[in-house]
Every structure is written in structure tokens, then in C-alpha cells.
Scaffold this active site. Structure first.
Site, PDB file in Angstrom:
ATOM      1  N   SER A  91       1.919  13.033  -2.594  1.00 29.34           N
ATOM      2  CA  SER A  91       0.637  12.712  -1.969  1.00 29.34           C
ATOM      3  C   SER A  91       0.378  11.220  -2.064  1.00 29.34           C
ATOM      4  CB  SER A  91      -0.502  13.486  -2.652  1.00 29.34           C
ATOM      5  OG  SER A  91      -0.730  12.968  -3.945  1.00 29.34           O
ATOM      6  N   SER A 146      -2.142   9.731  -3.619  1.00 30.54           N
ATOM      7  CA  SER A 146      -3.122   9.411  -4.658  1.00 30.54           C
ATOM      8  C   SER A 146      -2.757   8.177  -5.475  1.00 30.54           C
ATOM      9  CB  SER A 146      -3.306  10.608  -5.597  1.00 30.54           C
ATOM     10  OG  SER A 146      -2.139  10.828  -6.371  1.00 30.54           O
ATOM     11  N   LYS A 166      -0.148  10.336 -12.286  1.00 29.42           N
ATOM     12  CA  LYS A 166      -1.331   9.478 -12.267  1.00 29.42           C
ATOM     13  C   LYS A 166      -1.111   8.343 -13.265  1.00 29.42           C
ATOM     14  CE  LYS A 166      -3.549  12.574  -9.690  1.00 29.42           C
ATOM     15  NZ  LYS A 166      -3.825  12.359  -8.262  1.00 29.42           N
ATOM     16  N   SER A 205      -8.161  10.581  -4.799  1.00 33.72           N
ATOM     17  CA  SER A 205      -7.348  11.081  -5.898  1.00 33.72           C
ATOM     18  C   SER A 205      -8.125  12.136  -6.664  1.00 33.72           C
ATOM     19  CB  SER A 205      -6.945   9.944  -6.845  1.00 33.72           C
ATOM     20  OG  SER A 205      -6.294  10.442  -7.995  1.00 33.72           O
TER      21      SER A 205
END
Length: 325
Positions: free
Chosen positions: A126, A128, A183, A290
Site C-alpha cells: 500500500s 502508507s 510502518k 495510513s
């Protein structure tokens, strides 16, 4: 054994097809572990049963051929057709079901050990982590940086470095541990993390950030520029995307619960959380896009997979290859 092996390969094919088409979720580490055990069993059977039996059959052929030659020699016949070599080759030939099981054991074992204890590949699914990581980036994850863990159960047996603010970390999503997320570490145990009015604070101090020169970051998907900034978390400088004008606030419905939910306070300005022991607060670099700890809570230490550190391939842009922060 050939029929059994065909059935096992059939089951593997069905499982992988269902996994690919999202019929069910799969644990690749567990799959590799099972494949390692199965091929090891075949390797043991080949080493101590099937190979010795084939070798004994080859020796029996040699002995039979020697007896035949002696009998013919006694009758005065010295010239004898010799097909012993081809017959021995046929007897010693490993059947396909051993070639595709016992023969693959060393390779599967090497992949299992490499992936479990050293490095694991990961594909960015993705946006994010834009602008640091793009969709389609193929990255490497250092599995031992945060300590050596037993595969499957993810139990740490040897401690190493603790996660630091600014690290890009792959972890098992707390709400579904069969899914891996990536992350950036923003808060470590004991930190108070606040994200208010689109600005990040750690223990009451605003995290330094400065705007990148206009026009900012060009988003190829939306074909427009977005405000981009350089942020410094600890010793790590990295890019982030955020629109200061959007003034988004982050909330959690009272029905949405997660461990240590009481450590977080939500308001129209944003969210403030106290990171509990053994947990980490994670955020994506694409701050407005996110789903991270602001929404679903903290990442426990036992969910850590490893530290992401290198883009080894992006088939759409080879210039992406290299280390990143």
C-alpha cells in the site's frame, strides 16, 4: 510412495491456489516448516532405506553378471555382450518422487533457515509509507536486528537491539497476526506520543520538520503535487507527506477496543497515547493515508518481524534499488 507424493503435491497446489485467490489465509513460515519436515523425512528414507536398497540391487546385478561370465568362459566363450552399465544406471536411478522431495530438502532447509533467522523479503502492498517506500517496492527485512526469534511461534530467544524511533519495522498486525504490516517506529515504551493538528509530539516536544522545496511530492496516481516535509525522529531524517490544511482529527469509537486502550485520549485536535512497556507506537510516513497505531493501538514486542533496510527490486523503477531510512 509415488502415489502418496502426488497426493501431497496436489494438496500443496490446492492450498497455494486458495491462498493466492484469498479463499483462506496462510502462514508462509509454517508452510516452509512443514515442507522442511516432510522433505527431511523423505531424505532420511532415501539415505537409509531406498538408496542402500538400490545399491544392493546394483551389486546383485554385478554378481549375477560375474557368474554368467564364468559360466560362459567355462564353455569357451570369451566374447560376451555387455549391458551391465546401462542396467546398473537404471537400477540406481532415483525415482521422480524422491527427486522432488529428498532432492529438494537441502534447498528448502536453506530457504527456511535464511528466511527465519537472517533476511526475509517483503512486498510493499500500500501507499502508507510514501514517500519512503512505494507500492511495488520489494524490500529486505533484517530478522536478527531486534533479536533472534524462533520461527512460527516468534518467541525471542536471543536479545539484540531494541527498536528505536525512526526505524522502519515490519510486524504482525495486532488485529490479525496472519498479516504483516510495515510502518515507522514513532514511540518506544514509556513515550507519550501526540499527533495534534497534524503535528507530531514526543514527550511534549514537537518533532522537528521542515517543508521540502515546492512544488512538493508528485503523486503519479492522482497526478498532482502534495505537500512534503523532512522530519527528524531521533537521528533519522526521512520524508513525510501531510497536508497541514486538512486539519484531520483522529478518533476511536468507544466500541473499538485494543490492549491498553485506556492509555489513549482522543479529541477533535488528535490523539495522545502513553506507550506501555513492551509495546511500540507505529505511524506511516503518508500521514493522511495510513491506518496505524492512531487507529488500532500498540504493537507488542512479540509481533515484531524485523527491521526493513533495503529495496532490492522495483520492476517499475530500477532507480528505487538501494538502502533507505
Amino acid at each position: 510412495m509415488g502415489a502418496l507424493t502426488a497426493v501431497l503435491y496436489g494438496l500443496l497446489g490446492v492450498f497455494l491456489a486458495g491462498w493466492y485467490f484469498n479463499r483462506w489465509s496462510g502462514n508462509f513460515s509454517l508452510l516452509l516448516f512443514v515442507m522442511t519436515l516432510v522433505t527431511f523425512a523423505y531424505w532420511l528414507a532415501e539415505r537409509f532405506h531406498f538408496a542402500p536398497r538400490r545399491a544392493a540391487a546394483a551389486r546383485a546385478l554385478e554378481a549375477e553378471e560375474a557368474r554368467r561370465r564364468e559360466q560362459l568362459k567355462a564353455q569357451g566363450i570369451d566374447k560376451v555382450d555387455d549391458n551391465l552399465a546401462s542396467a546398473k544406471q537404471a537400477v540406481l536411478l532415483q525415482p521422480w518422487w524422491l527427486d522432488w522431495t529428498a532432492g529438494l530438502f537441502p534447498v528448502i532447509l536453506a530457504v527456511f533457515l535464511l528466511r527465519s533467522f537472517l533476511f526475509e523479503p517483503f512486498k510493499i502492498p500500500s501507499g502508507s509509507m510514501i514517500p519512503t517506500l512505494m507500492v511495488g517496492d520489494l524490500i529486505l527485512v533484517n530478522k536478527f536486528h531486534y533479536g533472534v526469534r524462533l520461527p512460527i511461534i516468534n518467541k525471542k530467544i536471543v536479545a539484540n537491539h531494541d527498536p528505536q524511533r525512526g526505524d522502519v519495522m515490519v510486524f504482525r498486525y495486532p488485529k490479525d497476526t496472519s498479516t504483516d504490516f510495515i510502518k515507522r517506529v514513532v514511540g518506544v515504551p514509556g513515550d507519550e506520543v501526540s499527533f495534534r493538528q497534524q503535528r507530531l509530539y514526543i514527550n511534549g516536544a514537537e518533532v522537528p520538520r521542515e517543508p521540502l522545496p515546492p512544488p512538493g511530492y508528485y503523486d503519479e496516481e492522482s497526478m498532482r503535487y502534495q505537500p512534503a516535509f523532512k522530519e527528524k525522529l531521533g537521528t533519522v531524517e526521512h520524508g513525510i507527506l501531510i497536508n497541514p490544511q486538512s486539519q484531520q482529527f483522529h478518533w476511536a469509537d468507544e466500541s473499538v477496543t485494543f490492549p491498553y486502550r485506556e492509555n489513549c485520549r482522543y479529541s477533535a485536535e488528535g490523539v495522545t497515547c502513553k506507550v506501555p512497556p513492551g509495546h511500540y507506537f507505529m505511524m506511516g510516513d503518508n500521514r493522511d493515508n495510513s491506518q496505524d497505531s492512531r487507529f488500532w493501538g500498540f504493537v507488542p514486542d512479540e509481533n515484531i518481524v524485523g527491521k526493513a533496510f533495503y529495496i532490492w527490486m522495483n520492476f517499475g523503477n530500477l532507480k528505487r534499488i538501494g538502502a533507505f531510512h
